[in-house]
Write a protein that holds these residues in place. Sequence first.
Motif, PDB file in Angstrom:
ATOM      1  N   VAL A  29      43.176  25.049  37.803  1.00 51.35           N
ATOM      2  CA  VAL A  29      41.916  24.870  38.534  1.00 51.35           C
ATOM      3  C   VAL A  29      42.247  24.791  40.018  1.00 51.35           C
ATOM      4  O   VAL A  29      42.944  23.881  40.467  1.00 51.35           O
ATOM      5  CB  VAL A  29      41.189  23.590  38.080  1.00 51.35           C
ATOM      6  N   VAL A  30      41.749  25.758  40.784  1.00 52.92           N
ATOM      7  CA  VAL A  30      42.054  25.786  42.213  1.00 52.92           C
ATOM      8  C   VAL A  30      40.936  25.195  43.061  1.00 52.92           C
ATOM      9  O   VAL A  30      41.098  25.008  44.264  1.00 52.92           O
ATOM     10  CB  VAL A  30      42.362  27.227  42.683  1.00 52.92           C
ATOM     11  N   GLY A  31      39.773  24.918  42.436  1.00 56.65           N
ATOM     12  CA  GLY A  31      38.688  24.334  43.204  1.00 56.65           C
ATOM     13  C   GLY A  31      37.441  24.147  42.374  1.00 56.65           C
ATOM     14  O   GLY A  31      37.361  24.584  41.230  1.00 56.65           O
ATOM     15  N   GLU A  32      36.463  23.472  42.985  1.00 56.10           N
ATOM     16  CA  GLU A  32      35.170  23.241  42.362  1.00 56.10           C
ATOM     17  C   GLU A  32      34.066  23.503  43.378  1.00 56.10           C
ATOM     18  O   GLU A  32      34.299  23.438  44.588  1.00 56.10           O
ATOM     19  CB  GLU A  32      35.053  21.789  41.861  1.00 56.10           C
ATOM     20  N   ALA A  33      32.875  23.787  42.873  1.00 57.63           N
ATOM     21  CA  ALA A  33      31.697  23.958  43.723  1.00 57.63           C
ATOM     22  C   ALA A  33      30.487  23.432  42.964  1.00 57.63           C
ATOM     23  O   ALA A  33      30.420  23.546  41.741  1.00 57.63           O
ATOM     24  CB  ALA A  33      31.497  25.426  44.091  1.00 57.63           C
ATOM     25  N   ALA A  34      29.533  22.848  43.703  1.00 60.93           N
ATOM     26  CA  ALA A  34      28.369  22.221  43.079  1.00 60.93           C
ATOM     27  C   ALA A  34      27.108  23.066  43.174  1.00 60.93           C
ATOM     28  O   ALA A  34      26.086  22.709  42.597  1.00 60.93           O
ATOM     29  CB  ALA A  34      28.125  20.846  43.697  1.00 60.93           C
ATOM     30  N   HIS A  35      27.171  24.181  43.887  1.00 58.36           N
ATOM     31  CA  HIS A  35      26.000  25.059  43.988  1.00 58.36           C
ATOM     32  C   HIS A  35      26.462  26.454  44.377  1.00 58.36           C
ATOM     33  O   HIS A  35      27.637  26.671  44.749  1.00 58.36           O
ATOM     34  CB  HIS A  35      24.974  24.519  44.985  1.00 58.36           C
ATOM     35  N   GLY A  36      25.547  27.403  44.303  1.00 63.71           N
ATOM     36  CA  GLY A  36      25.910  28.793  44.500  1.00 63.71           C
ATOM     37  C   GLY A  36      26.492  29.135  45.844  1.00 63.71           C
ATOM     38  O   GLY A  36      27.482  29.874  45.947  1.00 63.71           O
ATOM     39  N   ALA A  37      25.889  28.626  46.923  1.00 64.24           N
ATOM     40  CA  ALA A  37      26.379  28.948  48.261  1.00 64.24           C
ATOM     41  C   ALA A  37      27.817  28.480  48.440  1.00 64.24           C
ATOM     42  O   ALA A  37      28.659  29.183  49.019  1.00 64.24           O
ATOM     43  CB  ALA A  37      25.471  28.321  49.314  1.00 64.24           C
ATOM     44  N   ASP A  38      28.096  27.286  47.927  1.00 62.31           N
ATOM     45  CA  ASP A  38      29.455  26.759  48.012  1.00 62.31           C
ATOM     46  C   ASP A  38      30.405  27.600  47.155  1.00 62.31           C
ATOM     47  O   ASP A  38      31.567  27.815  47.518  1.00 62.31           O
ATOM     48  CB  ASP A  38      29.475  25.300  47.546  1.00 62.31           C
ATOM     49  N   ALA A  39      29.902  28.090  46.024  1.00 64.51           N
ATOM     50  CA  ALA A  39      30.725  28.930  45.150  1.00 64.51           C
ATOM     51  C   ALA A  39      31.142  30.206  45.858  1.00 64.51           C
ATOM     52  O   ALA A  39      32.299  30.633  45.764  1.00 64.51           O
ATOM     53  CB  ALA A  39      29.952  29.262  43.873  1.00 64.51           C
ATOM     54  N   VAL A  40      30.209  30.835  46.565  1.00 61.49           N
ATOM     55  CA  VAL A  40      30.517  32.071  47.294  1.00 61.49           C
ATOM     56  C   VAL A  40      31.577  31.800  48.362  1.00 61.49           C
ATOM     57  O   VAL A  40      32.540  32.563  48.519  1.00 61.49           O
ATOM     58  CB  VAL A  40      29.245  32.661  47.927  1.00 61.49           C
ATOM     59  N   ARG A  41      31.413  30.708  49.082  1.00 63.87           N
ATOM     60  CA  ARG A  41      32.367  30.353  50.137  1.00 63.87           C
ATOM     61  C   ARG A  41      33.745  30.060  49.553  1.00 63.87           C
ATOM     62  O   ARG A  41      34.758  30.548  50.052  1.00 63.87           O
ATOM     63  CB  ARG A  41      31.850  29.143  50.912  1.00 63.87           C
ATOM     64  N   ARG A  42      33.765  29.270  48.485  1.00 64.09           N
ATOM     65  CA  ARG A  42      35.035  28.881  47.886  1.00 64.09           C
ATOM     66  C   ARG A  42      35.737  30.078  47.224  1.00 64.09           C
ATOM     67  O   ARG A  42      36.961  30.173  47.225  1.00 64.09           O
ATOM     68  CB  ARG A  42      34.809  27.776  46.863  1.00 64.09           C
ATOM     69  N   ALA A  43      34.942  30.995  46.666  1.00 58.84           N
ATOM     70  CA  ALA A  43      35.528  32.180  46.048  1.00 58.84           C
ATOM     71  C   ALA A  43      36.246  33.030  47.088  1.00 58.84           C
ATOM     72  O   ALA A  43      37.357  33.529  46.846  1.00 58.84           O
ATOM     73  CB  ALA A  43      34.447  33.000  45.348  1.00 58.84           C
ATOM     74  N   ALA A  44      35.627  33.195  48.257  1.00 59.52           N
ATOM     75  CA  ALA A  44      36.252  33.976  49.327  1.00 59.52           C
ATOM     76  C   ALA A  44      37.500  33.284  49.855  1.00 59.52           C
ATOM     77  O   ALA A  44      38.488  33.937  50.221  1.00 59.52           O
ATOM     78  CB  ALA A  44      35.243  34.186  50.455  1.00 59.52           C
ATOM     79  N   GLU A  45      37.470  31.982  49.872  1.00 56.68           N
ATOM     80  CA  GLU A  45      38.584  31.189  50.395  1.00 56.68           C
ATOM     81  C   GLU A  45      39.755  31.120  49.425  1.00 56.68           C
ATOM     82  O   GLU A  45      40.924  31.255  49.814  1.00 56.68           O
ATOM     83  CB  GLU A  45      38.077  29.779  50.710  1.00 56.68           C
ATOM     84  N   LEU A  46      39.444  30.927  48.134  1.00 52.75           N
ATOM     85  CA  LEU A  46      40.486  30.676  47.134  1.00 52.75           C
ATOM     86  C   LEU A  46      40.885  31.909  46.333  1.00 52.75           C
ATOM     87  O   LEU A  46      41.968  31.930  45.749  1.00 52.75           O
ATOM     88  CB  LEU A  46      40.017  29.577  46.168  1.00 52.75           C
ATOM     89  N   ARG A  47      40.016  32.890  46.244  1.00 46.41           N
ATOM     90  CA  ARG A  47      40.253  34.127  45.499  1.00 46.41           C
ATOM     91  C   ARG A  47      40.773  33.843  44.084  1.00 46.41           C
ATOM     92  O   ARG A  47      41.848  34.308  43.687  1.00 46.41           O
ATOM     93  CB  ARG A  47      41.226  35.023  46.261  1.00 46.41           C
ATOM     94  N   PRO A  48      40.019  33.072  43.300  1.00 47.58           N
ATOM     95  CA  PRO A  48      40.457  32.761  41.930  1.00 47.58           C
ATOM     96  C   PRO A  48      40.366  33.987  41.032  1.00 47.58           C
ATOM     97  O   PRO A  48      39.612  34.929  41.316  1.00 47.58           O
ATOM     98  CB  PRO A  48      39.461  31.689  41.490  1.00 47.58           C
ATOM     99  N   ASP A  49      41.124  33.953  39.943  1.00 46.23           N
ATOM    100  CA  ASP A  49      41.028  35.043  38.970  1.00 46.23           C
ATOM    101  C   ASP A  49      39.681  35.012  38.264  1.00 46.23           C
ATOM    102  O   ASP A  49      39.063  36.052  38.032  1.00 46.23           O
ATOM    103  CB  ASP A  49      42.148  34.912  37.925  1.00 46.23           C
ATOM    104  N   VAL A  50      39.231  33.811  37.907  1.00 49.94           N
ATOM    105  CA  VAL A  50      37.992  33.646  37.143  1.00 49.94           C
ATOM    106  C   VAL A  50      37.147  32.540  37.767  1.00 49.94           C
ATOM    107  O   VAL A  50      37.678  31.506  38.193  1.00 49.94           O
ATOM    108  CB  VAL A  50      38.283  33.290  35.665  1.00 49.94           C
ATOM    109  N   ILE A  51      35.833  32.769  37.821  1.00 56.34           N
ATOM    110  CA  ILE A  51      34.889  31.752  38.267  1.00 56.34           C
ATOM    111  C   ILE A  51      34.020  31.359  37.086  1.00 56.34           C
ATOM    112  O   ILE A  51      33.313  32.202  36.522  1.00 56.34           O
ATOM    113  CB  ILE A  51      33.995  32.273  39.405  1.00 56.34           C
TER     114      ILE A  51
END
Length: 231
Positions: A29-51
């Motif tokens: 687990v490389v990170g968490e997000a509590a809503h969609g906007a944060d998810a988009v930001r965190r995805a760009a930042e962390l580049r996880p394999d799976v969300i």
Amino acid sequence: MTTVLIVDDQPLQRLGFRMLLESTPDTEVVGEAAHGADAVRRAAELRPDVILMDVRMPGMDGIEATRRVVASGDRSRVLILTTFDLDEYAHAALRAGASGFLLKDAHPEELLAGIRAVAAGDAVIAPALTRRLLDAYAKHLPRDAPGRPGASGPRTADDPRVRALTEREYEIFVAMGQGWSNSEIAERLVVAESTVKTHVGRVLAKVGARDRVQAVILAYDLGLAHPNPPD
């Protein structure tokens, strides 16, 4: 090692997923997000394999977040986590580019297997959700769309993506559209499952589908797949 971003507005739900994933040696687990906007930001930042993406969240929901993640061209793949009675509009996530759906009450091994499959480029739809989601998708097609039952759309043979398929690949494509698994296709067409897997890869490449879920959408759009009538 498969890296995962957990997106859910419920802290206890995120904690439960984290505990499960952190107890497994091949997921991180490389990170968490509590809503969609944060998810988009965190995805760009962390580049996880799976969300792991919840559908209904305050502010930007999981469908819009999925659309933005996919549109960004990021390599991350989205696995929607949902509840059975909550998704009258979850079919929209198919359009948004989600690579699969699983129920939140799925067994731990099902969730882990789903994460691994999506990370490997396959697509996952919980069997209990497949027909429900595709039924919902068909009902939301435009009235004259070829994938809608009773519609009079263009002949699918005229579509260059279909013409590019061999006869066997066409059979595989139609079977995929009906939600059959590789093992079911192999059994019904009397071929080896490894052969089906090879054909599926070729079908995805020829029709330009990102994954199996997107191939199902295309099959509906072209009128090659329809919801089954109620039992």
